[in-house]
Design a protein around this motif. Sequence first.
Motif, PDB file in Angstrom:
ATOM      1  N   THR A 155      -6.806   1.262  -9.453  1.00  0.00           N
ATOM      2  CA  THR A 155      -5.596  -0.239  -9.544  1.00  0.00           C
ATOM      3  C   THR A 155      -5.744  -0.824  -8.529  1.00  0.00           C
ATOM      4  N   LYS A 156      -5.425  -2.229  -8.195  1.00  0.00           N
ATOM      5  CA  LYS A 156      -5.007  -2.486  -7.350  1.00  0.00           C
ATOM      6  C   LYS A 156      -3.697  -2.960  -6.550  1.00  0.00           C
ATOM      7  N   ALA A 157      -3.257  -2.515  -5.529  1.00  0.00           N
ATOM      8  CA  ALA A 157      -2.528  -2.074  -4.750  1.00  0.00           C
ATOM      9  C   ALA A 157      -1.488  -3.420  -4.718  1.00  0.00           C
ATOM     10  N   CYS A 158      -0.719  -4.157  -5.114  1.00  0.00           N
ATOM     11  CA  CYS A 158       0.388  -4.990  -4.247  1.00  0.00           C
ATOM     12  C   CYS A 158       0.941  -4.644  -3.427  1.00  0.00           C
ATOM     13  N   HIS A 159       0.818  -6.065  -2.308  1.00  0.00           N
ATOM     14  CA  HIS A 159       0.761  -5.554  -0.775  1.00  0.00           C
ATOM     15  C   HIS A 159       1.075  -7.160  -0.645  1.00  0.00           C
ATOM     16  N   PRO A 160       2.067  -7.327   1.021  1.00  0.00           N
ATOM     17  CA  PRO A 160       2.040  -8.560   1.645  1.00  0.00           C
ATOM     18  C   PRO A 160       1.159  -9.042   2.570  1.00  0.00           C
ATOM     19  N   GLY A 161       0.050  -9.121   2.094  1.00  0.00           N
ATOM     20  CA  GLY A 161      -0.983  -9.729   3.406  1.00  0.00           C
ATOM     21  C   GLY A 161      -2.096 -10.020   2.531  1.00  0.00           C
ATOM     22  N   SER A 162      -3.415 -10.088   3.376  1.00  0.00           N
ATOM     23  CA  SER A 162      -4.096 -11.302   2.405  1.00  0.00           C
ATOM     24  C   SER A 162      -5.928 -10.602   2.740  1.00  0.00           C
ATOM     25  N   SER A 163      -5.686  -9.705   2.267  1.00  0.00           N
ATOM     26  CA  SER A 163      -6.816  -8.646   1.190  1.00  0.00           C
ATOM     27  C   SER A 163      -6.661  -7.632   0.966  1.00  0.00           C
ATOM     28  N   VAL A 164      -7.146  -8.007  -0.683  1.00  0.00           N
ATOM     29  CA  VAL A 164      -7.309  -7.380  -1.498  1.00  0.00           C
ATOM     30  C   VAL A 164      -6.967  -5.286  -1.683  1.00  0.00           C
ATOM     31  N   ARG A 165      -6.329  -4.782  -2.162  1.00  0.00           N
ATOM     32  CA  ARG A 165      -6.370  -3.378  -1.631  1.00  0.00           C
ATOM     33  C   ARG A 165      -6.269  -2.478  -2.550  1.00  0.00           C
ATOM     34  N   TYR A 166      -7.191  -1.796  -2.810  1.00  0.00           N
ATOM     35  CA  TYR A 166      -7.731  -1.215  -3.980  1.00  0.00           C
ATOM     36  C   TYR A 166      -6.661   0.549  -3.857  1.00  0.00           C
ATOM     37  N   ASP A 167      -6.049   0.446  -5.062  1.00  0.00           N
ATOM     38  CA  ASP A 167      -5.754   2.170  -4.967  1.00  0.00           C
ATOM     39  C   ASP A 167      -6.339   3.216  -5.922  1.00  0.00           C
ATOM     40  N   ARG A 168      -6.573   4.736  -5.492  1.00  0.00           N
ATOM     41  CA  ARG A 168      -7.523   5.090  -6.341  1.00  0.00           C
ATOM     42  C   ARG A 168      -6.424   5.583  -7.188  1.00  0.00           C
ATOM     43  N   ARG A 169      -5.440   5.888  -7.082  1.00  0.00           N
ATOM     44  CA  ARG A 169      -4.262   6.816  -8.145  1.00  0.00           C
ATOM     45  C   ARG A 169      -3.805   5.424  -9.632  1.00  0.00           C
ATOM     46  N   THR A 170      -4.187   5.795 -11.203  1.00  0.00           N
ATOM     47  CA  THR A 170      -3.815   4.708 -11.755  1.00  0.00           C
ATOM     48  C   THR A 170      -2.500   5.908 -12.428  1.00  0.00           C
TER      49      THR A 170
END
Lengths: 150, 150
Positions: free
Chosen positions: B77-92
């Motif tokens: 999944t994509k993690a929602c976060h306050p910064g400026s580059s896409v971050r991914y999350d291994r957990r679904t």
Amino acid sequence: MDARAKDLRIEQLRHLCRQHGLVLTPQRRAILQAVLEADDHPTAERVQAALARRRLRVSRATVFRTLESFARLGVITKACHPGSSVRYDRRTDRHHHLVCLRCERVIDIQDARLDALPVPDTRRLGFVVSDFKVQLRGICRECREQEDKT
Amino acid sequence: MDARAKDLRIEQLRHLCRQHGLVLTPQRRAILQAVLEADDHPTAERVQAALARRRLRVSRATVFRTLESFARLGVITKACHPGSSVRYDRRTDRHHHLVCLRCERVIDIQDARLDALPVPDTRRLGFVVSDFKVQLRGICRECREQEDKT
DNA sequence: TTAAGTGCAAAAGCTTTGCGGGTAG
DNA sequence: CTACCCGCAAAGCTTTTGCACTTAA
């Protein structure tokens, strides 16, 4: 956002600027106004575009610097979202977000039962929680309608 | 993440690839493994760095393309976060996040009471909710310790 | 075999930085 | 006066794209 509420926020900005030794310049005032008028969690670029529509030219660097310092001051907040550019939120009070996984739109919602959620104890992690927010993830109306067409 | 769980996820990827007419290449397998081994919601760049540490050269474009398509497939999944580059999350699976407002670190937490949240009715907005996540915002241990020094 | 995937390099988009000149207090 | 702030332009990241070559099934 109504005019009264906006004036209050500008007043708050004036206060915070004084308190932190910052100057309340016309650019800063205009940038705050533009954010307050946006309900779509705009990026720096969109804030600059909104200013341009009002025939206000503010340099890109100033927009970035200013939004960042507003967030530090707490006049606005940063929105958490799944995409790749920083987005700002005019709201500083407790509220929640619908996040569209297709178009990455972020929509505000208010819900008393979510506001009352039981905040877990994170002290053993050394993490001090100052606020919380619920993200409801899914697909927005526009994206669903788009999908139906295909 | 233990070896057994990782194997299951690779198996799941194989399935999804077949189902969607995608080829399960060594690059894709390696990228998934790298994400599964990261517990810090890595960016594309960090995934590529992790691969490099294992002496695997995968081009930047491939890392970006692949992570994006994994998120579409639902393997990660994509993690929602306050910064400026896409971050991914291994957990679904359902879990929640501590978000540090200083360093933008995202830390996973599990909490049964949060899992049981009353999801508000968003039908009138045309928004279909598929999942939810609570973000507890605050300051992490490292940032607080840093602050104490100054 | 052959459609799909990869690497490369260039382009495009986002954000920060350094600096000289301008301005609010 | 003087520190602060702005605009500009360049640099530094992040992400996407087009295309020729390679490879998994």
